[in-house]
Write a protein that holds these residues in place. Sequence first.
Motif, PDB file in Angstrom:
ATOM      1  N   MET A 192       0.836  -1.210   0.000  1.00 21.93           N
ATOM      2  CA  MET A 192       0.000   0.000   0.000  1.00 21.93           C
ATOM      3  C   MET A 192       0.868   1.256   0.000  1.00 21.93           C
ATOM      4  O   MET A 192       0.557   2.247  -0.658  1.00 21.93           O
ATOM      5  CB  MET A 192      -0.948  -0.016   1.197  1.00 21.93           C
ATOM      6  CG  MET A 192      -2.060  -1.033   1.008  1.00 21.93           C
ATOM      7  SD  MET A 192      -2.872  -1.446   2.561  1.00 21.93           S
ATOM      8  CE  MET A 192      -4.182  -0.246   2.574  1.00 21.93           C
ATOM      9  N   ILE A 252      -4.579   6.406   2.836  1.00 25.78           N
ATOM     10  CA  ILE A 252      -5.040   5.015   3.003  1.00 25.78           C
ATOM     11  C   ILE A 252      -3.893   4.159   3.548  1.00 25.78           C
ATOM     12  O   ILE A 252      -4.062   3.393   4.507  1.00 25.78           O
ATOM     13  CB  ILE A 252      -5.564   4.443   1.657  1.00 25.78           C
ATOM     14  CG1 ILE A 252      -6.892   5.106   1.281  1.00 25.78           C
ATOM     15  CG2 ILE A 252      -5.713   2.928   1.716  1.00 25.78           C
ATOM     16  CD1 ILE A 252      -7.424   4.719  -0.097  1.00 25.78           C
ATOM     17  N   LEU A 291      -3.063   5.245   7.203  1.00 26.93           N
ATOM     18  CA  LEU A 291      -4.108   4.823   8.147  1.00 26.93           C
ATOM     19  C   LEU A 291      -4.018   3.317   8.389  1.00 26.93           C
ATOM     20  O   LEU A 291      -4.109   2.848   9.529  1.00 26.93           O
ATOM     21  CB  LEU A 291      -5.498   5.197   7.604  1.00 26.93           C
ATOM     22  CG  LEU A 291      -6.687   4.661   8.408  1.00 26.93           C
ATOM     23  CD1 LEU A 291      -6.644   5.139   9.855  1.00 26.93           C
ATOM     24  CD2 LEU A 291      -8.015   5.078   7.756  1.00 26.93           C
ATOM     25  N   TYR A 292      -3.832   2.565   7.295  1.00 27.53           N
ATOM     26  CA  TYR A 292      -3.766   1.111   7.447  1.00 27.53           C
ATOM     27  C   TYR A 292      -2.663   0.717   8.425  1.00 27.53           C
ATOM     28  O   TYR A 292      -2.884  -0.035   9.370  1.00 27.53           O
ATOM     29  CB  TYR A 292      -3.541   0.429   6.089  1.00 27.53           C
ATOM     30  CG  TYR A 292      -3.392  -1.074   6.236  1.00 27.53           C
ATOM     31  CD1 TYR A 292      -4.512  -1.870   6.435  1.00 27.53           C
ATOM     32  CD2 TYR A 292      -2.148  -1.686   6.239  1.00 27.53           C
ATOM     33  CE1 TYR A 292      -4.401  -3.243   6.623  1.00 27.53           C
ATOM     34  CE2 TYR A 292      -2.023  -3.052   6.430  1.00 27.53           C
ATOM     35  CZ  TYR A 292      -3.159  -3.825   6.616  1.00 27.53           C
ATOM     36  OH  TYR A 292      -3.038  -5.185   6.809  1.00 27.53           O
ATOM     37  N   ASP A 325      -3.077   1.835  12.071  1.00 28.23           N
ATOM     38  CA  ASP A 325      -4.080   1.009  12.749  1.00 28.23           C
ATOM     39  C   ASP A 325      -3.504  -0.382  13.061  1.00 28.23           C
ATOM     40  O   ASP A 325      -3.539  -0.845  14.200  1.00 28.23           O
ATOM     41  CB  ASP A 325      -5.306   0.888  11.834  1.00 28.23           C
ATOM     42  CG  ASP A 325      -6.440   0.134  12.485  1.00 28.23           C
ATOM     43  OD1 ASP A 325      -6.923   0.588  13.533  1.00 28.23           O
ATOM     44  OD2 ASP A 325      -6.833  -0.925  11.955  1.00 28.23           O
ATOM     45  N   ALA A 354      -7.819   9.227   8.668  1.00 33.54           N
ATOM     46  CA  ALA A 354      -9.189   8.812   8.322  1.00 33.54           C
ATOM     47  C   ALA A 354      -9.962   9.986   7.733  1.00 33.54           C
ATOM     48  O   ALA A 354     -10.729   9.826   6.778  1.00 33.54           O
ATOM     49  CB  ALA A 354      -9.904   8.274   9.562  1.00 33.54           C
ATOM     50  N   VAL A 361      -8.849  10.351   4.194  1.00 38.90           N
ATOM     51  CA  VAL A 361      -9.414   9.278   3.351  1.00 38.90           C
ATOM     52  C   VAL A 361     -10.886   9.579   3.081  1.00 38.90           C
ATOM     53  O   VAL A 361     -11.354   9.518   1.936  1.00 38.90           O
ATOM     54  CB  VAL A 361      -9.295   7.897   4.045  1.00 38.90           C
ATOM     55  CG1 VAL A 361     -10.054   6.825   3.268  1.00 38.90           C
ATOM     56  CG2 VAL A 361      -7.837   7.495   4.217  1.00 38.90           C
ATOM     57  N   ALA A 362     -11.602   9.913   4.145  1.00 40.43           N
ATOM     58  CA  ALA A 362     -13.053  10.132   4.003  1.00 40.43           C
ATOM     59  C   ALA A 362     -13.339  11.333   3.103  1.00 40.43           C
ATOM     60  O   ALA A 362     -14.200  11.254   2.215  1.00 40.43           O
ATOM     61  CB  ALA A 362     -13.683  10.325   5.380  1.00 40.43           C
ATOM     62  N   TRP A 372     -15.365  10.171   0.034  1.00 43.00           N
ATOM     63  CA  TRP A 372     -16.799  10.462   0.147  1.00 43.00           C
ATOM     64  C   TRP A 372     -16.979  11.960   0.361  1.00 43.00           C
ATOM     65  O   TRP A 372     -17.270  12.393   1.504  1.00 43.00           O
ATOM     66  CB  TRP A 372     -17.404   9.693   1.321  1.00 43.00           C
ATOM     67  CG  TRP A 372     -17.173   8.217   1.266  1.00 43.00           C
ATOM     68  CD1 TRP A 372     -17.716   7.342   0.368  1.00 43.00           C
ATOM     69  CD2 TRP A 372     -16.348   7.421   2.146  1.00 43.00           C
ATOM     70  NE1 TRP A 372     -17.266   6.063   0.636  1.00 43.00           N
ATOM     71  CE2 TRP A 372     -16.434   6.078   1.723  1.00 43.00           C
ATOM     72  CE3 TRP A 372     -15.540   7.710   3.254  1.00 43.00           C
ATOM     73  CZ2 TRP A 372     -15.760   5.031   2.343  1.00 43.00           C
ATOM     74  CZ3 TRP A 372     -14.852   6.670   3.879  1.00 43.00           C
ATOM     75  CH2 TRP A 372     -14.968   5.345   3.427  1.00 43.00           C
ATOM     76  N   ALA A 407     -13.256   4.728   7.156  1.00 34.75           N
ATOM     77  CA  ALA A 407     -11.949   4.779   6.479  1.00 34.75           C
ATOM     78  C   ALA A 407     -11.109   3.557   6.844  1.00 34.75           C
ATOM     79  O   ALA A 407     -10.376   3.020   6.007  1.00 34.75           O
ATOM     80  CB  ALA A 407     -11.217   6.069   6.846  1.00 34.75           C
ATOM     81  N   THR A 408     -11.233   3.089   8.085  1.00 33.07           N
ATOM     82  CA  THR A 408     -10.469   1.902   8.491  1.00 33.07           C
ATOM     83  C   THR A 408     -10.975   0.663   7.742  1.00 33.07           C
ATOM     84  O   THR A 408     -10.171  -0.169   7.286  1.00 33.07           O
ATOM     85  CB  THR A 408     -10.572   1.698  10.019  1.00 33.07           C
ATOM     86  OG1 THR A 408     -10.156   2.914  10.659  1.00 33.07           O
ATOM     87  CG2 THR A 408      -9.672   0.578  10.497  1.00 33.07           C
ATOM     88  N   LEU A 426     -12.299   0.741   4.853  1.00 29.90           N
ATOM     89  CA  LEU A 426     -11.820   0.907   3.476  1.00 29.90           C
ATOM     90  C   LEU A 426     -10.371   0.426   3.341  1.00 29.90           C
ATOM     91  O   LEU A 426     -10.010  -0.233   2.364  1.00 29.90           O
ATOM     92  CB  LEU A 426     -11.945   2.370   3.062  1.00 29.90           C
ATOM     93  CG  LEU A 426     -11.523   2.721   1.632  1.00 29.90           C
ATOM     94  CD1 LEU A 426     -12.442   3.793   1.063  1.00 29.90           C
ATOM     95  CD2 LEU A 426     -10.092   3.184   1.538  1.00 29.90           C
ATOM     96  N   THR A 427      -9.543   0.733   4.350  1.00 29.43           N
ATOM     97  CA  THR A 427      -8.144   0.297   4.237  1.00 29.43           C
ATOM     98  C   THR A 427      -8.058  -1.234   4.280  1.00 29.43           C
ATOM     99  O   THR A 427      -7.177  -1.811   3.639  1.00 29.43           O
ATOM    100  CB  THR A 427      -7.241   0.874   5.355  1.00 29.43           C
ATOM    101  OG1 THR A 427      -7.662   0.368   6.620  1.00 29.43           O
ATOM    102  CG2 THR A 427      -7.245   2.384   5.363  1.00 29.43           C
TER     103      THR A 427
END
Lengths: 317, 380
Positions: free
Chosen positions: A225, A240, A243-244, A247, A292, A295-296, A300, B283-284, B286-287
Amino acid sequence: MDFTLSDDQQVLLTAFDGLLDNYRTPPHGIHGYVAWDAAFQNELDASGFAEIAAQEGYGSLEAAMLVEAAASCPVGVEAAASMLVGPLIGHTSGVLALAWQIGRPVRYLAQAQRLCIFDHDAVLVATPAPGDWEEMSGVSAYPMARLLRVPADACRLPDDLAEAVRRRAIIGLAAEAAGLVRGAHEHTVRYVKERQQFGQPLGHFQAIQHRLAEDAQIVQAARLMAFRAAHADCSRQAAIAALYVQDAMRKLIHDCHQFSGAMGLTLEFPLHLWTYRLKVLQGEAGGRAAQAHSVASATWPKQKSKPQLATVLERTI
Amino acid sequence: MEFGWTEEQDALRARLKAFLAANLPDDWETTASLSPGSQAVTDFSKVFCPKLAEEGLLASHWPREHGGNGATAWDHFVIGEVLWEAGEPRGPQYYNVNWIGPTILAYGSEEQKALHLSRMLKGDVIWCQGFSEPSGGSDLGGIRTKAEKTEEDGNRYLVNGQKIWTSYARLAEFCFLVAKTGPARRDVSVFLLPMDRPGITVRPIASVVGDGDLHEVFFDDVEVFEHERLGAEGKGWEVIRYSLDYERVGIPRYALALRTLNRAVAELQDEDCFVPEAELAAATALTACEAARMLVYETVDKRMRGRPDTGSASMARYAVVCAERAVADFVLDWTPHLFTSNDAPMVATHHKRAIAAGLAAGAAEIQLNLVARDVLGLGV
Ligand SMILES: Cc1cc2nc3c(=O)[nH]c(=O)nc-3n(C[C@H](O)[C@H](O)[C@H](O)COP(=O)(O)OP(=O)(O)OC[C@H]3O[C@@H](n4cnc5c(N)ncnc54)[C@H](O)[C@@H]3O)c2cc1C
């Protein structure tokens, strides 16, 4: 779509691996928390690798690959900012530090020749001078200093450049974290093959196998990613990827420490060099909430809302 | 290494979307919310797949001599993403192009290829997969169904035993059957068995995944012939592994998961409820979908280069299971009414398909076992 290294990428990474070989074993007899090596930093500078993103035929993807590779080493070096952000602001040698908030600890600030300061949408570029910062001690494996004030020569970047700098900083964060999770995971997999309990290697226990298998998937996904974001040089992909990994690293760090037992909490055992860097990156650049939100917003964009109860809410009893 | 689509692949995606707009009926989403194995979706697949074949999009990745266009596995994946996101109008026939066809291409005799690939290319043949049994689920070596050679005729086997969880069996014309052909656990062979042979009984099993998905299949002295065996006798294990590597990353499940997530977010935005906590959760999720996409793409890439898969299909499959769950949980947490009502049929459809992702094609825990062994070298 092509997940195999090109010949040029292969040659580049092989050559870079040669440089990293000197720093792949943890420094012996360290009794501090930090393992940053000025010699490593100088060698990176002198080798020309740090400028890869600006070289003909290469770009931010190759820079991200080198950042990831360097981060998998236990010995630390500032690579992400100088390799990915540096070329955008004419920073060609030495350490570049990134400050996400004034008054807070900043990685590599005391070592930095140049500094980017992020303040909402604005990005400032400055040359940190003594007095602008104070050194700090802490448990993180990064050298840290606190930014006390905005350096005198700071100037604001134009908006489009500021956006590009922010994007590259997030790509660098994702790539560095991807290398760190790989380093921590590979070290732990080696350890559970060696350490014996109940008459067999720890790695024979399924409870451990499953969690390390889940973590293997995190390591590989984080890497791909980050590379995809670097290849596209795209803010959404960058958020993205960041965030991945911000997390997923939480589980991976926990697992690696669990399976390393008490040994994993000692300074002589190198695990903390990866995990305590990761712990710093977990909240970097605003952490998961900020990524996030990026990303959002990109995925969106705000739709117009319909106030369903508006007419009733205006009525009072 | 690079992560872009070619212009041709972008054009393919656009062409397929236009094709869907022209060929899916208005009530398609309600139909799709039944399972792929339902009568309605199966019937529709027999109308849809021939049209898709006419467009050269049903099995474009197969070699030209077998009726494909010689397109790459990437093209097949682009097609798979668009169709799965649309609710899979190929119905059970996605099996044919994703893994049964490729396995027959790899292990089939010329006669088997000629018969089965041409039927699949016509777009009207339904297959089922006879692997699992009451005694052999995760432990496929525990199956008991036997195919025994008869004394008087060396070309003929008689099959006796029972399969369970067999998707699409009721409407299937053929079964990709695994049976024991010797005493040892690994003595298994694969047969391409016509389902109209005397001695086969199919009983549907009602389930939360929808009508037509799960069955029991009983075999009572069912004849199957040597020329219907896929690969050598006793070498079925290799054929099964090959087919499972294709099946595990055959369905681009993250595509429907992402569509579902988009639908749920739109609902929240519409109600002005897309608060920061929801943003973080969405968003999480989505990842998780993008992580699955990357690992699936990596497996497709390896497959294209003919490299051994060493656990990468299992790793991708596990990531897919995580993505399905992240999205399903987002819906339950934030837009529960889309789960409990039929307001958005595709959201309910996603839930039905997602719940099975961690079991069908091998339990998630089995994938982790394989990653631990094949990728990490643990416990070996
Ligand atoms: C919707 C759906 C469609 C299906 N379609 C088909 C089909 O068409 N054809 C077919 O042949 N099969 C089909 N299956 C069956 C599927 O392959 C099996 O359900 C699966 O292999 C698990 O077997 P089991 O259900 O017997 O679970 P079990 O083997 O009883 O296992 C139960 C659980 O125990 C755990 N477990 C088992 N073994 C281990 C282990 N070694 N280590 C750690 N944990 C373990 C796992 O969590 C597993 O889910 C389908 C299943 C579903 C849900």
